[in-house]
Scaffold this motif. Structure first.
Motif, short mmCIF file in Angstrom:
data_model
loop_
_atom_site.label_atom_id
_atom_site.label_comp_id
_atom_site.label_asym_id
_atom_site.label_seq_id
_atom_site.Cartn_x
_atom_site.Cartn_y
_atom_site.Cartn_z
N THR A 174 0.83 -1.20 0.00
CA THR A 174 0.00 0.00 0.00
C THR A 174 0.87 1.25 0.00
OG1 THR A 174 -1.73 -1.17 1.20
CG2 THR A 174 -1.86 1.23 1.19
N VAL A 175 0.55 2.16 -0.93
CA VAL A 175 1.30 3.41 -1.08
C VAL A 175 0.54 4.56 -0.40
CG1 VAL A 175 2.26 5.06 -2.74
CG2 VAL A 175 2.30 2.59 -3.24
N HIS A 176 1.30 5.38 0.32
CA HIS A 176 0.73 6.51 1.07
C HIS A 176 1.48 7.80 0.72
CE1 HIS A 176 -1.21 3.81 4.12
NE2 HIS A 176 -0.23 3.01 3.74
N HIS A 177 0.88 8.92 1.11
CA HIS A 177 1.68 10.15 1.21
C HIS A 177 1.60 10.60 2.66
CE1 HIS A 177 -1.78 13.33 0.30
NE2 HIS A 177 -2.15 12.46 1.23
N LEU A 189 10.83 -5.15 8.04
CA LEU A 189 9.87 -6.07 7.40
C LEU A 189 9.61 -7.28 8.29
CD1 LEU A 189 11.16 -5.96 3.70
CD2 LEU A 189 8.88 -5.23 4.49
N GLY A 190 10.33 -7.39 9.40
CA GLY A 190 10.05 -8.46 10.36
C GLY A 190 8.78 -8.19 11.16
N TYR A 191 8.23 -6.98 11.00
CA TYR A 191 7.02 -6.60 11.74
C TYR A 191 5.91 -6.16 10.80
CZ TYR A 191 10.19 -6.35 15.72
OH TYR A 191 11.11 -6.64 16.67
N GLU A 192 4.70 -6.44 11.22
CA GLU A 192 3.53 -5.91 10.54
C GLU A 192 3.58 -4.37 10.64
OE1 GLU A 192 -0.72 -6.53 12.14
OE2 GLU A 192 -0.24 -8.38 11.06
N GLY A 193 3.17 -3.69 9.59
CA GLY A 193 3.16 -2.23 9.61
C GLY A 193 1.98 -1.67 10.39
N ALA A 194 1.92 -0.34 10.46
CA ALA A 194 0.76 0.35 11.04
C ALA A 194 0.46 1.52 10.11
CB ALA A 194 1.09 0.84 12.45
N HIS A 195 -0.30 1.22 9.04
CA HIS A 195 -0.52 2.27 8.04
C HIS A 195 -1.92 2.28 7.43
CE1 HIS A 195 0.52 -0.72 4.79
NE2 HIS A 195 1.25 -1.23 5.78
N VAL A 196 -2.68 1.18 7.57
CA VAL A 196 -4.07 1.20 7.11
C VAL A 196 -4.91 0.59 8.23
CG1 VAL A 196 -5.73 0.50 5.35
CG2 VAL A 196 -3.34 0.79 4.72
N ALA A 197 -5.86 1.35 8.76
CA ALA A 197 -6.66 0.87 9.88
C ALA A 197 -7.29 -0.49 9.57
CB ALA A 197 -7.75 1.88 10.22
N GLY A 198 -7.00 -1.47 10.41
CA GLY A 198 -7.61 -2.79 10.29
C GLY A 198 -7.12 -3.62 9.12
N GLN A 199 -6.15 -3.13 8.36
CA GLN A 199 -5.72 -3.85 7.15
C GLN A 199 -4.19 -3.91 7.06
OE1 GLN A 199 -7.75 -4.54 4.03
NE2 GLN A 199 -9.42 -3.08 4.18
N ASN A 200 -3.55 -4.12 8.18
CA ASN A 200 -2.09 -4.15 8.17
C ASN A 200 -1.49 -5.53 7.98
OD1 ASN A 200 -1.31 -1.33 8.57
ND2 ASN A 200 -2.42 -1.53 10.50
N ILE A 236 4.13 -11.01 -4.83
CA ILE A 236 2.90 -10.21 -4.71
C ILE A 236 2.34 -9.93 -6.10
CG2 ILE A 236 1.97 -7.97 -3.96
CD1 ILE A 236 4.20 -7.99 -1.77
N LYS A 237 1.05 -10.15 -6.24
CA LYS A 237 0.40 -9.96 -7.54
C LYS A 237 0.39 -8.48 -7.94
CE LYS A 237 -3.29 -12.27 -6.22
NZ LYS A 237 -4.65 -12.77 -6.15
N GLN A 238 0.44 -8.23 -9.24
CA GLN A 238 0.41 -6.86 -9.74
C GLN A 238 -0.87 -6.14 -9.30
OE1 GLN A 238 1.01 -6.70 -13.94
NE2 GLN A 238 1.21 -4.48 -13.98
N THR A 239 -1.95 -6.91 -9.20
CA THR A 239 -3.23 -6.32 -8.82
C THR A 239 -3.32 -6.05 -7.31
OG1 THR A 239 -4.05 -8.59 -8.76
CG2 THR A 239 -4.59 -7.29 -10.71
N SER A 240 -2.29 -6.43 -6.57
CA SER A 240 -2.32 -6.23 -5.12
C SER A 240 -1.45 -5.05 -4.67
CB SER A 240 -1.89 -7.50 -4.39
OG SER A 240 -2.81 -8.54 -4.65
N VAL A 241 -1.30 -4.09 -5.59
CA VAL A 241 -0.61 -2.83 -5.25
C VAL A 241 -1.69 -1.76 -5.11
CG1 VAL A 241 1.05 -1.10 -6.03
CG2 VAL A 241 1.47 -3.54 -6.50
N PHE A 242 -1.78 -1.18 -3.93
CA PHE A 242 -2.89 -0.27 -3.63
C PHE A 242 -2.43 1.12 -3.23
CE2 PHE A 242 -4.23 -4.59 -2.36
CZ PHE A 242 -5.32 -4.75 -3.23
N GLY A 243 -3.36 2.07 -3.37
CA GLY A 243 -3.22 3.35 -2.68
C GLY A 243 -4.04 3.21 -1.41
N HIS A 244 -3.70 3.95 -0.39
CA HIS A 244 -4.42 3.88 0.88
C HIS A 244 -5.94 4.00 0.66
CE1 HIS A 244 -4.66 5.59 5.29
NE2 HIS A 244 -5.56 4.68 5.06
#
Ligand SMILES: [Zn+2]
Length: 209
Positions: A76-79, A130-141, A179-187
């Motif tokens: 997931t890409v953010h600004h 990368l050894g840890y889950e991120g914290a960047h999308v509520a409920g979807q990390n 990771i599939k090409q279709t699994s690249v997201f914006g927030h």
């Protein structure tokens, strides 16, 4: 002095049951905490430059607030949002990174929430391991790698260098984790958010096509 020492020893002995309890559930089962394996970033370093975490901070992650991660199946890409940012000088970017880290520690994220940060000069910075889950999308990390570009891409355009690095790191990560090409997201694809801004989101969409 002696009094102090005795107090310390007494406090420590009294703390032992609490320390033991911390690793047991209410029913007395021993909790097996996942062992975090350090993630070797050579798979990135052979493809592109990356500024390691130790180049910008000596703040350690608060491991007790983090969850282990082994596999990832989306990116997931953010600004950063807020203000425009055209910082290119390393020292200024480090100040920006510190600002994000401090804010995320204050929110009890346990560390900077994103795995990678890309500045306006196109430098790639290591964020959370990368050894840890991120914290960047509520409920979807879960299984979700977080990449943030510094700037507000509703108010400015990402630089060419920034976009090149976004594409490069996504390519490297997709290959590494299958990771599939279709699994690249914006927030904004995953939750109610304008992030990563229209001008950056347009480039994220292209990476999926
Ligand atoms: Zn975001």
């Amino acid at each position: 002095m002696k009094q102090n020492r005795r107090f310390f020893i007494k406090s420590f002995v009294m703390a032992i049951p609490a320390l033991l309890l911390a690793s047991r559930t209410a029913r007395g089962e021993v909790v097996k905490r996942p062992v975090i394996q350090p993630v070797n970033l050579d798979f990135i370093k052979t493809e592109m430059d990356i500024m390691g975490r130790d180049t910008w901070t000596n703040v350690l992650p608060r491991k007790w607030l983090l969850r282990a991660a082994v596999e990832f199946d989306r990116i997931t890409v953010h600004h950063v949002g807020k203000y425009k940012n055209f910082d290119i000088a390393k020292s200024t970017v480090i100040r920006d990174l510190d600002g994000i880290l401090t804010e995320h520690i204050d929110r009890n994220y346990g560390d900077i929430g994103y795995h990678f940060v890309i500045d306006y000069a196109g430098r790639l910075w290591e964020g959370r391991s990368l050894g840890y889950e991120g914290a960047h999308v509520a409920g979807q990390n879960d299984r979700n790698i977080g990449i943030v570009c510094i700037g507000n891409f509703d108010m400015q355009k990402p630089s060419e260098d920034q976009l090149i690095t976004v594409e490069q790191i996504i390519t490297v990560l997709r290959e590494r984790y299958a990771i599939k090409q279709t699994s690249v997201f914006g927030h904004r694809d995953l939750g109610p958010s304008a992030c990563p801004g229209d001008n950056l989101y347009a480039s994220v969409v292209k990476l999926r096509e």
